[in-house]
Write an enzyme that holds these catalytic residues in place. Structure first.
Site, PDB file in Angstrom:
ATOM      1  N   HIS A  53      43.532  35.304  33.423  1.00  0.00           N
ATOM      2  CA  HIS A  53      44.237  36.113  34.361  1.00  0.00           C
ATOM      3  C   HIS A  53      43.359  35.718  36.397  1.00  0.00           C
ATOM      4  CE1 HIS A  53      44.613  39.286  37.090  1.00  0.00           C
ATOM      5  NE2 HIS A  53      43.944  39.505  37.633  1.00  0.00           N
TER       6      HIS A  53
ATOM      7  N   GLY B  49      39.209  36.141  39.517  1.00  0.00           N
ATOM      8  CA  GLY B  49      37.670  37.421  40.428  1.00  0.00           C
ATOM      9  C   GLY B  49      39.067  38.327  39.995  1.00  0.00           C
ATOM     10  N   GLU B  50      38.311  39.298  40.613  1.00  0.00           N
ATOM     11  CA  GLU B  50      38.652  41.068  40.052  1.00  0.00           C
ATOM     12  C   GLU B  50      40.171  41.479  40.001  1.00  0.00           C
ATOM     13  OE1 GLU B  50      35.767  43.318  41.391  1.00  0.00           O
ATOM     14  OE2 GLU B  50      34.214  43.521  40.982  1.00  0.00           O
ATOM     15  N   SER B  51      40.526  42.135  39.478  1.00  0.00           N
ATOM     16  CA  SER B  51      42.104  43.245  40.576  1.00  0.00           C
ATOM     17  C   SER B  51      42.288  43.470  41.690  1.00  0.00           C
ATOM     18  CB  SER B  51      42.422  43.707  39.572  1.00  0.00           C
ATOM     19  OG  SER B  51      43.662  44.129  39.593  1.00  0.00           O
ATOM     20  N   GLY B  52      43.141  42.926  42.609  1.00  0.00           N
ATOM     21  CA  GLY B  52      43.056  43.114  43.955  1.00  0.00           C
ATOM     22  C   GLY B  52      42.480  42.423  44.831  1.00  0.00           C
ATOM     23  N   ILE B  53      41.587  41.376  44.802  1.00  0.00           N
ATOM     24  CA  ILE B  53      40.698  40.819  45.573  1.00  0.00           C
ATOM     25  C   ILE B  53      41.230  40.073  46.414  1.00  0.00           C
ATOM     26  CG2 ILE B  53      40.266  38.697  43.770  1.00  0.00           C
ATOM     27  CD1 ILE B  53      36.913  39.340  44.636  1.00  0.00           C
ATOM     28  N   GLY B  54      42.329  39.230  46.175  1.00  0.00           N
ATOM     29  CA  GLY B  54      43.583  38.393  47.102  1.00  0.00           C
ATOM     30  C   GLY B  54      43.901  37.070  46.407  1.00  0.00           C
ATOM     31  N   LYS B  55      43.920  36.588  45.384  1.00  0.00           N
ATOM     32  CA  LYS B  55      43.732  36.283  44.852  1.00  0.00           C
ATOM     33  C   LYS B  55      45.651  34.956  45.101  1.00  0.00           C
ATOM     34  CE  LYS B  55      43.329  36.990  40.475  1.00  0.00           C
ATOM     35  NZ  LYS B  55      42.706  38.633  40.740  1.00  0.00           N
ATOM     36  N   SER B  56      46.587  36.722  45.140  1.00  0.00           N
ATOM     37  CA  SER B  56      47.836  36.343  45.225  1.00  0.00           C
ATOM     38  C   SER B  56      48.462  35.862  46.449  1.00  0.00           C
ATOM     39  CB  SER B  56      48.591  37.284  44.788  1.00  0.00           C
ATOM     40  OG  SER B  56      48.359  37.551  43.284  1.00  0.00           O
TER      41      SER B  56
ATOM     42  N   ASP C  28      49.315  35.537  38.196  1.00  0.00           N
ATOM     43  CA  ASP C  28      48.456  36.713  37.073  1.00  0.00           C
ATOM     44  C   ASP C  28      48.327  35.632  35.787  1.00  0.00           C
ATOM     45  OD1 ASP C  28      48.616  38.984  37.120  1.00  0.00           O
ATOM     46  OD2 ASP C  28      49.692  39.565  35.780  1.00  0.00           O
TER      47      ASP C  28
ATOM     48  N   GLU D   3      53.332  37.873  42.885  1.00  0.00           N
ATOM     49  CA  GLU D   3      52.932  39.716  42.846  1.00  0.00           C
ATOM     50  C   GLU D   3      52.242  40.014  43.665  1.00  0.00           C
ATOM     51  OE1 GLU D   3      51.650  43.915  40.983  1.00  0.00           O
ATOM     52  OE2 GLU D   3      51.646  42.126  40.625  1.00  0.00           O
TER      53      GLU D   3
ATOM     54  N   ARG E 208      24.585  26.993  49.797  1.00  0.00           N
ATOM     55  CA  ARG E 208      25.295  26.076  51.208  1.00  0.00           C
ATOM     56  C   ARG E 208      25.529  24.915  51.606  1.00  0.00           C
ATOM     57  NH1 ARG E 208      21.903  29.937  55.816  1.00  0.00           N
ATOM     58  NH2 ARG E 208      23.482  29.067  57.028  1.00  0.00           N
TER      59      ARG E 208
END
Length: 303
Positions: free
Chosen positions: A141, A156-163, A180, A205, A246
């Site tokens: 994913h 990353g987690e679903s909805g974190i902003g990858k797309s 996706d 998406e 850093r």
């Protein structure tokens, strides 16, 4: 992790082979070996350590040798070769099988094919294609983007902003490979190649907007069929109690199909431009691979 089953029919279509034995049904025939073979010693009658699961390729040299043999000897050798139940035999440079070969092929249900391609070219191209098709494969994913020639796998987690990050990268001139679901194949101990499932190819998406066709919206230059994975970008929510790197002096890695890939963890806070960070990560990764040791950041900082 899954292993691809390759049908002989798929191989025939990929290399546009002409079927010389259409009476033999190849629809249920499969391939089990990622290598091919040009029978040399086998044509002299030496079959020790012969791998019969390989596709057999006949070039000008093999064809000339067989033509110069007495018919009885040629029949004997070919009958023994075909008795090993080889997957098929391909004649290159539009060479024609010998008349007696059709009866032997029918006897052992071994299909014969013909191509205009030279034997050496077919050997190398078929090996490359089979190696890719037979490679170990998993589906992850995430989003895969070609950024300055570097393959960035964003996870990353679903909805974190990858797309959303991928869309911004596309607008900045980079190319989408998969959104996706990313199919990853292990080509070698150092190379992982990512592709997109055909059903969602070139689609992206966005929550609140829906599904976008990147190819239609931004053109053919905004998409790519496949890309080697060079670096993984892991997006995480900012945690004030977490200590983040850093200086970037020591690389962290993630293991995919047994291969180690450089992984950068990017903590997200409002106002951070993820696309610019991804671009910088890609350029920095490429620079590290190309830079001379004397130009390393560690030496500049006297660390």
């Amino acid at each position: 992790m899954s292993r691809t089953i390759i049908t002989l029919d798929k191989f025939v279509k990929e290399f546009e082979l002409e079927n010389l034995t259409p009476e033999i049904d190849i629809r249920d025939m499969t391939l089990s070996n990622k290598f091919v073979n040009r029978p040399a010693l086998q044509l002299t009658g030496f079959f020790d350590h012969f791998d019969s699961t390989r596709i057999q390729i006949i070039g000008r040299i093999e064809h000339t040798y067989m033509r110069n043999q007495p018919t009885e000897m040629r029949l004997e050798i070919l009958d023994k070769l075909f008795s090993f139940n080889i997957p098929c035999m391909v004649f290159c440079r539009s060479l024609e099988p010998f008349p007696e070969m059709y009866a032997i092929a029918d006897k052992y249900s071994v299909p014969l094919f013909k191509t205009n391609t030279g034997a050496s070219e077919l050997y190398s191209e078929a090996t490359r294609w089979l190696n890719t098709e037979f490679a170990e494969k998993i589906t992850m994913h995430g989003v895969l983007v070609d950024v300055y020639g570097e393959g960035l796998l964003i996870i990353g987690e679903s909805g974190i902003g990858k797309s959303e990050a991928a869309l911004e990268l596309i607008k900045r001139g980079h190319r989408l490979v998969a959104d996706d679901a990313v199919e990853i194949r292990k080509i070698s101990h150092e190379v992982l190649m990512g592709t997109c499932p055909e059903l969602i190819q070139y689609l992206i998406e966005l929550r609140g907007i829906g599904i976008l066709d990147v190819h239609e919206m931004y053109g053919a230059g905004a998409v790519k069929a496949s890309q080697n994975i060079d670096i993984v970008i892991k997006l995480v929510n900012w945690d004030r109690n977490e200590v983040y790197d850093r200086l970037g002096l020591d690389d962290e890695y993630i293991e995919i199909l047994g291969n180690k890939v450089v992984c950068k963890t990017i903590p997200l806070r409002p106002g951070r431009n993820v696309a610019v960070i991804c671009e910088s990560a890609a350029l920095n990764h490429r620079q590290k691979r190309l830079a001379r040791p004397s130009g390393s950041i560690r030496q500049r900082l006297n660390l």
